[in-house]
Design a protein around this motif. Structure first.
Motif, mmCIF file in Angstrom:
data_model
loop_
_atom_site.group_PDB
_atom_site.id
_atom_site.type_symbol
_atom_site.label_atom_id
_atom_site.label_comp_id
_atom_site.label_asym_id
_atom_site.label_seq_id
_atom_site.Cartn_x
_atom_site.Cartn_y
_atom_site.Cartn_z
ATOM 1 N N ARG A 287 0.835 -1.206 0.000
ATOM 2 C CA ARG A 287 0.000 0.000 0.000
ATOM 3 C C ARG A 287 0.870 1.256 0.000
ATOM 4 O O ARG A 287 0.596 2.207 -0.734
ATOM 5 C CB ARG A 287 -0.921 -0.011 1.218
ATOM 6 C CG ARG A 287 -1.907 1.156 1.266
ATOM 7 C CD ARG A 287 -2.837 1.029 2.455
ATOM 8 N NE ARG A 287 -3.781 2.147 2.504
ATOM 9 C CZ ARG A 287 -4.691 2.294 3.447
ATOM 10 N NH1 ARG A 287 -4.798 1.386 4.431
ATOM 11 N NH2 ARG A 287 -5.510 3.334 3.435
ATOM 12 N N GLN A 288 1.906 1.232 0.824
ATOM 13 C CA GLN A 288 2.824 2.375 0.869
ATOM 14 C C GLN A 288 3.594 2.512 -0.438
ATOM 15 O O GLN A 288 3.822 3.629 -0.929
ATOM 16 C CB GLN A 288 3.789 2.207 2.041
ATOM 17 C CG GLN A 288 3.134 2.325 3.407
ATOM 18 C CD GLN A 288 4.059 1.900 4.543
ATOM 19 O OE1 GLN A 288 4.912 1.023 4.383
ATOM 20 N NE2 GLN A 288 3.880 2.512 5.710
ATOM 21 N N ALA A 289 4.000 1.379 -1.001
ATOM 22 C CA ALA A 289 4.741 1.404 -2.272
ATOM 23 C C ALA A 289 3.895 1.991 -3.387
ATOM 24 O O ALA A 289 4.397 2.742 -4.233
ATOM 25 C CB ALA A 289 5.195 -0.002 -2.636
ATOM 26 N N LYS A 290 2.592 1.675 -3.413
ATOM 27 C CA LYS A 290 1.698 2.234 -4.422
ATOM 28 C C LYS A 290 1.685 3.755 -4.350
ATOM 29 O O LYS A 290 1.678 4.439 -5.376
ATOM 30 C CB LYS A 290 0.276 1.691 -4.231
ATOM 31 C CG LYS A 290 0.093 0.247 -4.658
ATOM 32 C CD LYS A 290 -1.332 -0.211 -4.400
ATOM 33 C CE LYS A 290 -1.519 -1.681 -4.761
ATOM 34 N NZ LYS A 290 -2.900 -2.151 -4.477
ATOM 35 N N LYS A 291 1.666 4.289 -3.123
ATOM 36 C CA LYS A 291 1.659 5.743 -2.942
ATOM 37 C C LYS A 291 2.976 6.355 -3.420
ATOM 38 O O LYS A 291 2.985 7.415 -4.054
ATOM 39 C CB LYS A 291 1.424 6.077 -1.470
ATOM 40 C CG LYS A 291 0.013 5.759 -0.980
ATOM 41 C CD LYS A 291 -0.170 6.135 0.488
ATOM 42 C CE LYS A 291 -1.586 5.848 0.952
ATOM 43 N NZ LYS A 291 -1.769 6.198 2.394
ATOM 44 N N ILE A 292 4.085 5.681 -3.125
ATOM 45 C CA ILE A 292 5.403 6.155 -3.562
ATOM 46 C C ILE A 292 5.465 6.183 -5.083
ATOM 47 O O ILE A 292 5.911 7.163 -5.697
ATOM 48 C CB ILE A 292 6.512 5.251 -2.988
ATOM 49 C CG1 ILE A 292 6.643 5.472 -1.475
ATOM 50 C CG2 ILE A 292 7.849 5.511 -3.685
ATOM 51 C CD1 ILE A 292 7.566 4.476 -0.789
ATOM 52 N N ILE A 293 5.019 5.101 -5.703
ATOM 53 C CA ILE A 293 5.056 4.981 -7.161
ATOM 54 C C ILE A 293 4.188 6.053 -7.817
ATOM 55 O O ILE A 293 4.579 6.669 -8.817
ATOM 56 C CB ILE A 293 4.612 3.564 -7.590
ATOM 57 C CG1 ILE A 293 5.665 2.544 -7.142
ATOM 58 C CG2 ILE A 293 4.384 3.483 -9.100
ATOM 59 C CD1 ILE A 293 5.175 1.111 -7.164
ATOM 60 N N LYS A 294 3.016 6.306 -7.241
ATOM 61 C CA LYS A 294 2.135 7.331 -7.793
ATOM 62 C C LYS A 294 2.760 8.716 -7.678
ATOM 63 O O LYS A 294 2.625 9.554 -8.583
ATOM 64 C CB LYS A 294 0.780 7.305 -7.080
ATOM 65 C CG LYS A 294 -0.282 8.149 -7.761
ATOM 66 C CD LYS A 294 -1.652 7.915 -7.156
ATOM 67 C CE LYS A 294 -2.721 8.698 -7.912
ATOM 68 N NZ LYS A 294 -4.084 8.454 -7.359
ATOM 69 N N LYS A 295 3.465 8.966 -6.573
ATOM 70 C CA LYS A 295 4.142 10.258 -6.402
ATOM 71 C C LYS A 295 5.250 10.439 -7.438
ATOM 72 O O LYS A 295 5.427 11.532 -7.983
ATOM 73 C CB LYS A 295 4.727 10.358 -4.990
ATOM 74 C CG LYS A 295 3.707 10.646 -3.901
ATOM 75 C CD LYS A 295 4.395 10.801 -2.552
ATOM 76 C CE LYS A 295 3.398 11.144 -1.461
ATOM 77 N NZ LYS A 295 4.061 11.297 -0.141
#
Length: 260
Positions: free
Chosen positions: A93-101
């Motif tokens: 979940r955190q990685a998805k946010k990082i990737i989107k940023k």
């Protein structure tokens, strides 16, 4: 006409920069800002395996690839990420946010638990691929970016191509920029690559590129004076067009704001 030569092997680029941090990823905010005070840092970092994606172009609409977005994502990561390997790795979940940023390119991103972008992209390849495909769908269906693939020619007059290469050299070497180029292939196909450095030669220019279709980067492509197109066994004849300059300007402004 002398045709350009594409060398399918990674080249060891020695003494490209006197920057002592050239092969080191930034490890905290202070290092991130200090590294980027050097105009050669990003260029030198781009020529290391650790700063490049761990997987090549694939998937996308009709399984035709996501090369435009793969290249842009790599450039965003070069300019906007730093790495805290001493911290725990992110959850999915955190990685998805990082990737989107990283995709949005509007903020500097700290990536915990990894030493560099290659490690991070290897661990979260599937999540990154999904984001690239979402980006492709948005640009194609909402932003109508498919039109970009119809513009430009696959062959131009030799004077025009030489002028384009001179402009590119000024942008990459003079401006210390990582250039995004759309490769206009004959018909409606278009590919992309990143130009991370150039060398002026008596016969023309050597371009050092990151091509999302090949693992080994950078690759050297030689343009010769008198050429009217570039050529490649996989792509055929094509002309490379400098694009997404405003996107890079935004990335650099984001860095400047972060480091104030």
């Amino acid at each position: 006409m002398l045709k350009a030569a594409y060398l399918f092997s990674a080249i060891i680029l020695l003494s490209l920069s006197s920057n002592s941090h050239a092969s080191t990823t930034s490890t905290n905010k202070r290092a991130f800002c200090s590294d980027r005070k050097s105009s050669n840092y990003i260029k030198s970092l781009a020529q290391t395996r650790k700063a490049n994606m761990s997987f090549i172009n694939r998937g996308g609409i009709g399984n035709a690839g996501v090369c435009w977005w793969h290249s842009r994502f790599v450039r965003n990561a070069l300019y906007l990420t730093y790495y805290r390997s001493d911290l725990p790795r992110p959850s999915d979940r955190q990685a998805k946010k990082i990737i989107k940023k990283i995709r949005k390119g509007k903020s500097v991103v700290m990536i915990p638990g990894f030493r560099d972008f290659r490690e991070f992209s290897r661990e979260y390849e599937d999540l990154i691929q999904k984001q690239l495909e979402k980006w492709q769908l948005f640009d194609g269906l909402i932003a109508q970016q498919w039109v970009v693939g119809l513009s430009g020619k696959s062959e131009v007059k030799e004077e025009k191509l030489q002028s384009m290469m001179e402009e590119l050299y000024s942008y990459v070497v003079g401006g210390k920029n990582i250039a995004y180029q759309k490769l206009q292939i004959k018909g409606i196909d278009a590919h992309s690559w990143l130009v991370v450095d150039m060398k002026k030669r008596a016969y023309g220019y050597d371009l050092y590129i990151i091509d999302s279709n090949f693992y080994n980067s950078p690759i050297r492509y030689t343009y010769n004076y008198g050429d009217t197109y570039f050529t490649h066994a996989q792509y055929g004849n094509f002309v490379p067009y400098l694009e997404k300059e405003k996107e890079l300007t935004r990335l650099k402004k984001t860095v400047a704001k972060f480091c104030r």
